[in-house]
Design a protein around this motif. Structure first.
Motif, PDB file in Angstrom:
ATOM      1  N   TYR A  34       0.770  -1.243   0.000  1.00 20.06           N
ATOM      2  CA  TYR A  34       0.000   0.000   0.000  1.00 20.06           C
ATOM      3  C   TYR A  34       0.803   1.297   0.000  1.00 20.06           C
ATOM      4  O   TYR A  34       0.262   2.351  -0.294  1.00 20.06           O
ATOM      5  CB  TYR A  34      -0.911   0.028   1.238  1.00 20.06           C
ATOM      6  N   LEU A  47      -7.177  -0.253  -1.780  1.00 18.10           N
ATOM      7  CA  LEU A  47      -6.970   0.676  -0.672  1.00 18.10           C
ATOM      8  C   LEU A  47      -8.278   0.953   0.066  1.00 18.10           C
ATOM      9  O   LEU A  47      -8.293   1.069   1.298  1.00 18.10           O
ATOM     10  CB  LEU A  47      -6.359   1.983  -1.186  1.00 18.10           C
ATOM     11  N   PRO A  88      -1.878   6.242   1.123  1.00 24.28           N
ATOM     12  CA  PRO A  88      -3.195   5.917   0.581  1.00 24.28           C
ATOM     13  C   PRO A  88      -4.195   7.059   0.683  1.00 24.28           C
ATOM     14  O   PRO A  88      -4.983   7.289  -0.245  1.00 24.28           O
ATOM     15  CB  PRO A  88      -3.625   4.721   1.436  1.00 24.28           C
ATOM     16  N   LEU A 115      -3.404   9.522  -2.144  1.00 29.75           N
ATOM     17  CA  LEU A 115      -3.778   8.998  -3.468  1.00 29.75           C
ATOM     18  C   LEU A 115      -5.289   8.979  -3.648  1.00 29.75           C
ATOM     19  O   LEU A 115      -5.803   9.382  -4.697  1.00 29.75           O
ATOM     20  CB  LEU A 115      -3.205   7.594  -3.675  1.00 29.75           C
ATOM     21  N   SER A 175       0.331   2.791  -3.430  1.00 26.26           N
ATOM     22  CA  SER A 175       0.049   4.229  -3.507  1.00 26.26           C
ATOM     23  C   SER A 175       1.008   4.935  -4.457  1.00 26.26           C
ATOM     24  O   SER A 175       0.606   5.817  -5.224  1.00 26.26           O
ATOM     25  CB  SER A 175       0.129   4.861  -2.118  1.00 26.26           C
TER      26      SER A 175
END
Length: 469
Positions: free
Chosen positions: A179, A218, A265, A268, A186
């Motif tokens: 992640y 995510l 995350p 993003l 991300s």
């Protein structure tokens, strides 16, 4: 203010007799910054010289596991793509710098192909991001990008689907590469979003599908039920390694930073929402991550802050509420920027207010005694780029004053006697190192100084790699 004085609350006050949109920075520091940018660029122009200095035996990093060179050819830390980012940005306005970009990119392409891993800072994605910045700045490289985009999209889509299956099975994400910004979804997701925003890709559907799979994963992690670790219920963002991504003697941790934590995350998801790339329950996931940050926030005399990580002792007994460092990778500066992006995306004024308070707190506690490095990752340049972005987004004079002061720290750190103009320092190192690259080296520092010197946003959007925009 003396050179050794910390940044005090007074520096956060608005500049007198200036409206928000009239906030400017003084001419002399901008000129000094521009001269330093040129000096650093000249020192990084020859790829062979850069490698010889960085890869020399006297420049090895001495770690508990042994000595190692910081140079790795195809990476965004200290490698050809990392150095090339500076020349992509400079080449956007100075055609004479473009052949130097091409020289570093060509050197990277001549190296043995690195392992196929979907990570922004390693391998094909780092190479693609460098080519993308040049294409955005002055055109070209579309054939290379079209070949890389398909491979990257396929790799990250497969990874995202596997990770989502694990989350649906009730397991935590488990590792940063599932992640985060540096090694995970991300960072790669931001590259895919950048490609969509460019409007120049040959297969929009393939890239957008991959990005949506990343976002969906995510979202799944953010909205998953807590998992059990060591008899405790912890968020599904839990990773099973230590803060240096090695097997942990404990049971892992929850990471709250921007480089390796939940703020990547968050940024993003917010940036994709802003761009109109949305998946089911994305807004709920953004709100869930903000709620997680709120739950683990502490407040001291300076304002809101966040621990770097939370292990099982913190979940069992509560966090201590101590500041470790306030920089891009960890602390209230990176958290504040991601909160601001989330607040803008979903039009949540209270999140934006919290972001401003966090960034104010950073300035109240950060001084030369506690922050000695000039790099983007954990130094003055990273802070400068964050506050520069905030200035450009808000036009507030307080951010102009902060940018002036932070740029001064970066300018003062220039060491003309060193090979690249800046020497990397870190509390774990007994002596400085020569680092030419982006994340911890001279090229990244020069990029932040160039934003300040020109008074404009990056032409190549290079700081997308930091998830700052």
């Amino acid at each position: 203010m003396t050179p050794e004085a910390p940044i005090t609350p007074e520096t956060w006050l608005p500049v007198p007799d200036m409206t928000a949109r009239e906030a400017t920075i003084t001419v002399a520091p901008r000129e000094r910054a521009a001269r330093i940018v040129d000096a650093v660029a000249d020192r990084l122009a020859d790829p062979a010289h850069v490698v010889a200095v960085t890869d020399g035996p006297e420049n090895a990093m001495h770690l508990p596991s042994g000595s190692a060179s910081p140079w790795r050819s195809v990476v965004l830390s200290d490698g050809y793509p990392a150095v090339s980012l500076l020349f992509a940005e400079l080449g956007a306005t100075d055609p004479a710098r473009r052949p130097t970009f091409h020289g570093h990119l060509t050197a990277a392409l001549s190296c043995p192909a690195p392992p196929q891993v979907p990570q922004l800072f390693i391998g094909a994605v780092s190479l693609a991001f460098a080519a993308h910045t040049a294409a955005r700045g002055f055109g070209g490289y579309q054939t290379l990008l079209s070949r890389l985009d398909g491979s990257i999209a396929q790799q990250i889509r497969s990874r995202a689907l596997l990770d989502r299956d694990r989350i649906h099975a009730g397991e935590p994400i488990g590792a940063w590469n599932g992640y985060d910004v540096i090694s995970g979804a991300s960072g790669v997701g931001r590259y895919l979003l950048a490609r969509l925003e460019s409007g120049t890709i040959s297969d929009t559907e393939e890239v957008e599908t991959a990005l949506r799979e990343v976002l969906a994963t995510l979202v799944a992690v953010a909205l998953a039920a807590d998992v059990e670790v060591d008899g405790l219920r912890v968020p599904a963002w839990w990773v099973r390694h230590s803060v240096i991504a090695e097997p942990s003697e404990t049971t892992g941790h929850l990471n709250l930073g921007l480089a390796h934590g939940v703020c990547g995350p968050l940024a993003l998801l917010a940036l994709a929402w802003r761009a109109g790339v949305r998946v089911d329950r994305q807004d709920e996931a953004i709100a869930s991550i903000v709620a997680l940050l709120t739950a683990h926030r502490f407040t001291d005399d300076a304002g809101p802050g966040w621990p770097m990580t939370l292990g099982t002792p913190a979940f069992r007994h509560g966090p201590q509420g101590l500041r470790h460092r306030e920089v891009w990778c960890y602390g209230a500066a990176g958290v504040g920027r991601s909160l601001y992006l989330a607040g803008c995306a979903l039009e949540k004024k209270e999140w934006q207010v919290e972001a401003h308070a966090a960034l104010e707190a950073v300035l109240r506690v950060t001084g030369p005694a506690g922050l000695r490095d000039a790099s983007l990752c954990h130094g003055w340049a990273g802070l400068l780029q964050i506050y520069w972005r905030m200035l450009r987004d808000t036009g507030e004079p307080r951010y102009a004053a902060a940018a002036d002061l932070l740029a001064g720290r970066v300018i003062d750190a220039f060491a003309p006697e060193t090979p690249f103009g800046y020497r990397y320092t870190h509390p774990s190192l007994t002596i400085g190192m020569e680092r030419p690259g982006f994340l911890e080296g001279a090229a990244g520092i020069a990029l932040a100084l160039n934003s300040y010197a020109t008074g404009t946003l990056p032409a190549t959007n290079w700081d997308a790699a930091l998830l700052l925009n």
